[in-house]
Design a protein around this motif. Structure first.
Motif, PDB file in Angstrom:
ATOM      1  N   ASN A   1     -45.156   8.723 -29.620  1.00 14.55           N
ATOM      2  CA  ASN A   1     -44.139   9.159 -28.847  1.00 14.55           C
ATOM      3  C   ASN A   1     -43.415  10.032 -29.692  1.00 14.55           C
ATOM      4  OD1 ASN A   1     -45.432   7.898 -26.636  1.00 14.55           O
ATOM      5  ND2 ASN A   1     -44.276   6.068 -27.012  1.00 14.55           N
ATOM      6  N   LEU A   2     -43.565  11.166 -30.091  1.00 10.58           N
ATOM      7  CA  LEU A   2     -42.652  12.163 -30.744  1.00 10.58           C
ATOM      8  C   LEU A   2     -41.603  12.760 -29.584  1.00 10.58           C
ATOM      9  CD1 LEU A   2     -45.055  14.013 -33.183  1.00 10.58           C
ATOM     10  CD2 LEU A   2     -43.325  12.035 -33.827  1.00 10.58           C
ATOM     11  N   ILE A   3     -40.619  12.765 -30.094  1.00 11.46           N
ATOM     12  CA  ILE A   3     -39.478  13.478 -29.339  1.00 11.46           C
ATOM     13  C   ILE A   3     -38.989  14.896 -29.823  1.00 11.46           C
ATOM     14  CG2 ILE A   3     -37.062  13.468 -28.443  1.00 11.46           C
ATOM     15  CD1 ILE A   3     -37.157  10.236 -28.905  1.00 11.46           C
ATOM     16  N   ALA A   4     -39.372  15.961 -28.992  1.00 10.62           N
ATOM     17  CA  ALA A   4     -39.041  17.278 -29.508  1.00 10.62           C
ATOM     18  C   ALA A   4     -37.959  17.998 -28.481  1.00 10.62           C
ATOM     19  CB  ALA A   4     -40.319  18.046 -29.750  1.00 10.62           C
ATOM     20  N   VAL A   5     -36.769  18.490 -28.972  1.00  7.55           N
ATOM     21  CA  VAL A   5     -35.874  19.230 -28.187  1.00  7.55           C
ATOM     22  C   VAL A   5     -35.533  20.563 -28.964  1.00  7.55           C
ATOM     23  CG1 VAL A   5     -35.225  17.160 -26.918  1.00  7.55           C
ATOM     24  CG2 VAL A   5     -33.875  17.927 -29.143  1.00  7.55           C
ATOM     25  N   ASN A   6     -34.860  21.521 -28.011  1.00  5.43           N
ATOM     26  CA  ASN A   6     -33.963  22.430 -28.890  1.00  5.43           C
ATOM     27  C   ASN A   6     -32.822  21.849 -29.114  1.00  5.43           C
ATOM     28  OD1 ASN A   6     -32.133  24.666 -29.250  1.00  5.43           O
ATOM     29  ND2 ASN A   6     -33.588  26.015 -28.250  1.00  5.43           N
ATOM     30  N   PRO A   7     -32.209  21.669 -30.230  1.00  8.12           N
ATOM     31  CA  PRO A   7     -31.058  20.944 -30.648  1.00  8.12           C
ATOM     32  C   PRO A   7     -29.757  21.773 -30.295  1.00  8.12           C
ATOM     33  CG  PRO A   7     -31.928  21.813 -32.710  1.00  8.12           C
ATOM     34  CD  PRO A   7     -33.032  22.192 -31.621  1.00  8.12           C
ATOM     35  N   THR A   8     -29.954  22.756 -29.703  1.00  6.89           N
ATOM     36  CA  THR A   8     -28.695  23.693 -29.239  1.00  6.89           C
ATOM     37  C   THR A   8     -27.881  23.184 -27.977  1.00  6.89           C
ATOM     38  OG1 THR A   8     -29.896  25.730 -30.225  1.00  6.89           O
ATOM     39  CG2 THR A   8     -27.718  25.857 -28.940  1.00  6.89           C
ATOM     40  N   CYS A   9     -26.824  22.504 -28.425  1.00  7.63           N
ATOM     41  CA  CYS A   9     -26.137  22.104 -26.990  1.00  7.63           C
ATOM     42  C   CYS A   9     -25.857  22.899 -26.258  1.00  7.63           C
ATOM     43  CB  CYS A   9     -24.466  21.369 -27.730  1.00  7.63           C
ATOM     44  SG  CYS A   9     -23.498  20.899 -26.195  1.00  7.63           S
ATOM     45  N   THR A  10     -26.088  22.703 -24.993  1.00  6.65           N
ATOM     46  CA  THR A  10     -26.083  23.640 -23.683  1.00  6.65           C
ATOM     47  C   THR A  10     -24.473  23.937 -23.187  1.00  6.65           C
ATOM     48  OG1 THR A  10     -26.233  21.857 -22.247  1.00  6.65           O
ATOM     49  CG2 THR A  10     -28.259  22.790 -22.797  1.00  6.65           C
ATOM     50  N   HIS A  11     -23.464  23.206 -23.981  1.00  2.97           N
ATOM     51  CA  HIS A  11     -22.231  23.282 -23.439  1.00  2.97           C
ATOM     52  C   HIS A  11     -21.612  24.484 -24.326  1.00  2.97           C
ATOM     53  CE1 HIS A  11     -17.653  22.307 -24.253  1.00  2.97           C
ATOM     54  NE2 HIS A  11     -17.833  22.718 -23.034  1.00  2.97           N
ATOM     55  N   LYS A  12     -21.570  24.456 -25.527  1.00  3.03           N
ATOM     56  CA  LYS A  12     -21.098  25.679 -26.286  1.00  3.03           C
ATOM     57  C   LYS A  12     -21.814  26.201 -27.543  1.00  3.03           C
ATOM     58  CE  LYS A  12     -16.958  26.354 -24.507  1.00  3.03           C
ATOM     59  NZ  LYS A  12     -16.333  27.463 -24.118  1.00  3.03           N
TER      60      LYS A  12
ATOM     61  N   HIS B   1     -18.011  18.516 -28.902  1.00  4.95           N
ATOM     62  CA  HIS B   1     -17.278  18.352 -28.012  1.00  4.95           C
ATOM     63  C   HIS B   1     -17.488  16.984 -27.097  1.00  4.95           C
ATOM     64  CE1 HIS B   1     -16.840  22.820 -28.093  1.00  4.95           C
ATOM     65  NE2 HIS B   1     -15.704  22.234 -27.878  1.00  4.95           N
ATOM     66  N   GLY B   2     -18.605  16.298 -27.793  1.00  2.00           N
ATOM     67  CA  GLY B   2     -18.891  14.738 -27.540  1.00  2.00           C
ATOM     68  C   GLY B   2     -19.951  14.980 -26.355  1.00  2.00           C
ATOM     69  N   SER B   3     -20.442  15.803 -26.044  1.00  2.00           N
ATOM     70  CA  SER B   3     -21.673  15.950 -25.076  1.00  2.00           C
ATOM     71  C   SER B   3     -22.732  14.852 -25.594  1.00  2.00           C
ATOM     72  CB  SER B   3     -22.356  17.311 -24.732  1.00  2.00           C
ATOM     73  OG  SER B   3     -21.357  17.944 -24.068  1.00  2.00           O
ATOM     74  N   GLU B   4     -23.431  14.312 -24.628  1.00  2.00           N
ATOM     75  CA  GLU B   4     -24.359  13.166 -25.122  1.00  2.00           C
ATOM     76  C   GLU B   4     -25.703  13.427 -24.274  1.00  2.00           C
ATOM     77  OE1 GLU B   4     -23.056   9.211 -25.080  1.00  2.00           O
ATOM     78  OE2 GLU B   4     -21.883   9.631 -26.810  1.00  2.00           O
ATOM     79  N   TYR B   5     -27.045  13.433 -25.076  1.00  2.00           N
ATOM     80  CA  TYR B   5     -28.581  13.651 -24.318  1.00  2.00           C
ATOM     81  C   TYR B   5     -29.150  12.507 -24.436  1.00  2.00           C
ATOM     82  CZ  TYR B   5     -26.481  18.478 -24.331  1.00  2.00           C
ATOM     83  OH  TYR B   5     -25.784  19.582 -24.260  1.00  2.00           O
ATOM     84  N   GLY B   6     -29.896  12.106 -23.365  1.00  2.00           N
ATOM     85  CA  GLY B   6     -30.845  11.198 -23.823  1.00  2.00           C
ATOM     86  C   GLY B   6     -32.201  11.599 -24.639  1.00  2.00           C
TER      87      GLY B   6
END
Length: 143
Positions: free
Chosen positions: A78-89, A107-112
């Motif tokens: 189970n590898l996790i892969a995301v675009n690490p660019t925060c969708t806020h700013k 700004h403190g946003s958190e993602y699962g």
């Protein structure tokens, strides 16, 4: 036309032509570069298993599919892969292994682990990728 009127019109024209640039620079929307490969729907190499196993994370900022952060070990299913660019700013999120979530330092946003927003101010999820190991390569595919 008087010199003062001319200078006023030139100044007004300069301000009007600069306005679109100023508005675009202040926009909170972030964009992800489009893949340049003709096979953008195919699996793309983003690094090696040695790089991934070194810290349990692999960051590929200039991959064929855009910025990618892969979390896990090469032996893991189970590898996790995301675009690490925060969708806020647009800041770069970091993986918090103990909490099993991504956190934005700006700004403190958190993602699962699935990229979904756990805590704002971000409202949109992170882009996710399917990830797997092929030989000694870590490969991803837009999901």
């Amino acid at each position: 036309m008087k010199r003062r009127d001319f200078i006023s019109w030139v100044g007004l024209g300069w301000i009007a032509s600069s306005l679109p640039i100023a508005i675009a620079a202040c926009s909170s929307e972030t964009t992800t570069p489009k893949p340049t490969s003709s096979a953008s729907g195919d699996w793309q190499k983003v690094g090696t298993t040695a790089e991934l196993d070194k810290t349990g994370q692999l960051v590929a900022n200039d991959s064929p599919v855009g910025p990618v952060l892969v979390v896990g070990k090469s032996q893991s299913e189970n590898l996790i892969a995301v675009n690490p660019t925060c969708t806020h700013k647009g800041c770069t999120v970091a993986w918090k292994d103990q909490a099993k979530k991504f956190a934005c330092p700006c700004h403190g946003s958190e993602y699962g682990a699935d990229g979904k927003v756990l805590k704002g101010p971000a409202e949109k999820p992170l882009k996710t990728y399917a990830a797997k190991i092929e030989g000694n390569s870590v490969v991803v595919k837009p999901s």
